[in-house]
Structure formats: C-alpha cells, structure tokens
Design a protein around this motif. Sequence first.
Motif: not given
Length: 485
Positions: A169-170, A187-188, A197-203
Amino acid sequence: MNIPAGTLGLIANPRYDWMYSFDANDQAGHRDIFCPRGRVLGGSSAINGSIYIRGARSDYDRWASLGNTGWGYRDVLPYFTRHENFEGDSSPWHGVGGELNVTRLRSPHRVSNAFVAAALEAGHRFNDDFNGATQAGFGHYHVTQRHGERMSSSRSFLHPVLSRPNLTIVTDALVERILFQNRTATGIEFVHDRVKHVFNARREIVLSAGTIGSPQLLMLSGIGPAQHLSDLGIRTVHALPGVGYNLHDHQDILMAFDSPRSDLFGLSIRALPWLAASPFSYYLDRKGPWTSNTVEAGGFFKSSASQIEPDLQLIIRPLLGNQPKSRIPRGHGFSVHISLMRPASRGRLLLRSADPADKPLLQSNFLSGGDDARRLSLGIAEVRRIVSMPAMSAFRGDEIEPGKHRQSEDALSDYVHSHVATTFHPVGTCKMGTDAMAVVNPDLRVCGIDGLRVADASIMPAITSGNTNAPSIMIGEKCAALILG
C-alpha cells in the motif's frame, strides 16, 4: 473517522475529501454544486452515511438487457451475499460470515421512528428490509457498522490482510498515467514524495479510482475521445469516445423543518446536557447519538401512478441540513432528502488540462432530461403530506425550506431548479456495455485494450436505486471473480 456521527466532520473537510464540484448549468440555478469524494483509504465509504442499499432487482436486469451478460439480479446477488455478514434474522437475501458487517442502527433517533410511523399513516407500506424481496415502502436503513463503529471498505476488506506479503500500500501518492506498449497496459506512473515511480504489471491492472478518477486517468493516459485528447496535447493511445460520458447522479432536493425539540442534533443551551452525555454513552456502551449515521430512515415510493416502480427515495435526518458550512448545525430541526432514483439527465466529465493535479470539469446537466424536475416537485408534496401526519406532531415546526409560501406548481419548480443538489452518488463515466459508447465490456475489460479493467461505480450503465456504496463493493467482488476465472 470510525464514529458514525463523525461524518459531519469528514464531508467538506479537505483532509479527507477531494472537494469536487459540478460546474454551473442553466437548469440548476447557474451555481456550482458540491460533490464530495473520499480522499482516504476506503474512498467515499470512509466518509459517507454508511447506508447499505443494493438497489432494485430491476436495476440489474436492466443492465443485463443492455447486453451486459452476467449482470442480471440473479447473477449479482451471490456477490452481494458472499462478502456480507448480516446481523439479523436468517434470510435468503443475506449472507453471514463475510468481511462486510451489515446491521441495524443501535440507537435510532425518535424522529426517525416517528417519520416511518407517519409514512404508514399516510398510506405507505412498512418495509423491514430494503435489500429483501421488494424495495417499496418505509423503514430504517441497514448500515455498514459493527459494534456501533463505521465499517468502511478499507476497514472491512483491507485492514485484516495488511500483513500479506503480496500486498503493498502506497498512500499520499498521485497516479499520473497508465503505461502502454501498443494497446497493452504494462504499468502505472505515480508521484510519491515528489519523486516519480513506476510499477510494472505482470498480468493486468485494475483501475478503481471512482466515477471521477477512473475516466480522468484513462484520458490522461491517452484513452478517450480523440478530439478532446488532441485539444489538450495528449497523444491518443486508443480512441474511446464514451470515456467521461454518461455522468449521472441521484438528483436531490432538501426540505428542512424547524422543531421545538432540543433532542434533535444541533447546538443550543437546552441541548448541552445530552450533548455532554453523548461521549459517555458511546465509549461505555457503544450506544447513543454518536452511533447515528445521521441518515437513519426513509423509504422508496412512486412519484405518480404512471411509474412502474418506485422512483423517489426519502431520507430523514435528525438535524437541520440547510447549513452547509456548519459541521454541527445551530438550532434544532429535521431535514428530508428527496432523491430521484432513475434520472433522465446525463452529463459529462472532461479534462481541464493535461496536468494530473488539475481537477476535471464535471458537467452535471442536472434537470436537463425528461421530467426530472417535475418528479422532484411531486416528492416535495409527498413529504409535506407525511410530515403533516399525527405521528410527527411532537417534532413538527415551521417548514423552513422550501417554505409554506411556495405552494404553486411554478413556485415548486423554481425551488427545484434553484436548489437541486447531488446525493453524492455520481456514476456511469466508464459505462459497461456492448455499444459504441461503452468503455468496458461485461468482463470489465477496457474496450480495445489488453491488460486493463475498471471496477468501480463508473462502470454502471444506469444508476442503481438507492445509495451506491453496496453496489460498488459488489462490482469489486465480481471483478475479483472474473480475474480468478
């Protein structure tokens, strides 16, 4: 935040509320209309009135008839009961053992009891469960509380699993855009502590930013009406004309009545004894005024015989609701909200700029469609009839709003147009469907995009009858099932 009556200090508080507004329009008195949205974990479920209303059976059957296979009433009922823990008699309409506690108010105010009794005197039927076999009638609303405390979606579903290793949780972060490779969401990108920042999505990615945030983020990311995006200098990833359209809400009219009773919520010298005793009642026994959600009772009825099903909802409040700048009103009285269940009016959400920090433009177009204004006027007449019944005599004072001087059809119509507001239930801006203006398909996947779903009230093709918190949670529950297959 967990004290139910504390909602009076949460709404219109920038610390907890995004403080949106619908922009002025010709039909609504040329004035901005306040539209609060929760700015905390749990979203608006953390600042709302905690009413648990699923909507009418026909609401979901209507969704299914629009091509949304799997969204009829029989399809969605199991998702409502799956996460419910109902503190009441065993019922085929309710579930037990789920994460969300649903119960009755511990200490409903006497004026709420009197209002229900007056509605029965006026010829309406009693309804002990608006989430049961039928929605028509008057009674007390179920609430999302446990032991006299508010149970937001965050407290119910998120807090118990905070220790899971696959959960991060951020908070205090602003998502600026969704990232794509061709037409696949990957990702976002977000800002936290002034750092990107970047979060990449695996699915895949599930967007649950609400009726305002979800279409805003889609458009900022290049998904939406191509001309609108081009005008703002946003590169179009995928032209989807329906993003931001179909914005609608339960249009609302407030009536306010003075009262000789000082036990109604409000500040006065006569009220000091019970106000001083309230904290002790709450902390010692979890009872008393602090357990009130301040929107305790009401009902559903037809504005006229021509309506096939109830199209108006009444909600009584044990306080004067015509003082928007006061957390606790001065003086004593009660208010009645008249909410239009099936509005014809439709608005639109637009970006003001390509800056993610800019609030979007909300065009409500309230009272622009069909006979929305006339039906709200008929609701005023019915409230007057109910309040005139003997059961309300001990609480009844002068009618403050609209006031006894407004009696003619024209006078009531003028009042409706100059005072219409929102019941804080905006929906529809990422409409689910199969037509050209659909934003998501019945699997909640964004049309024409891989790896991206939307799951919140924005996907409703048409608003449900009653408060929208319960249907929004159901949408999340069904989305989880769709992901798991």
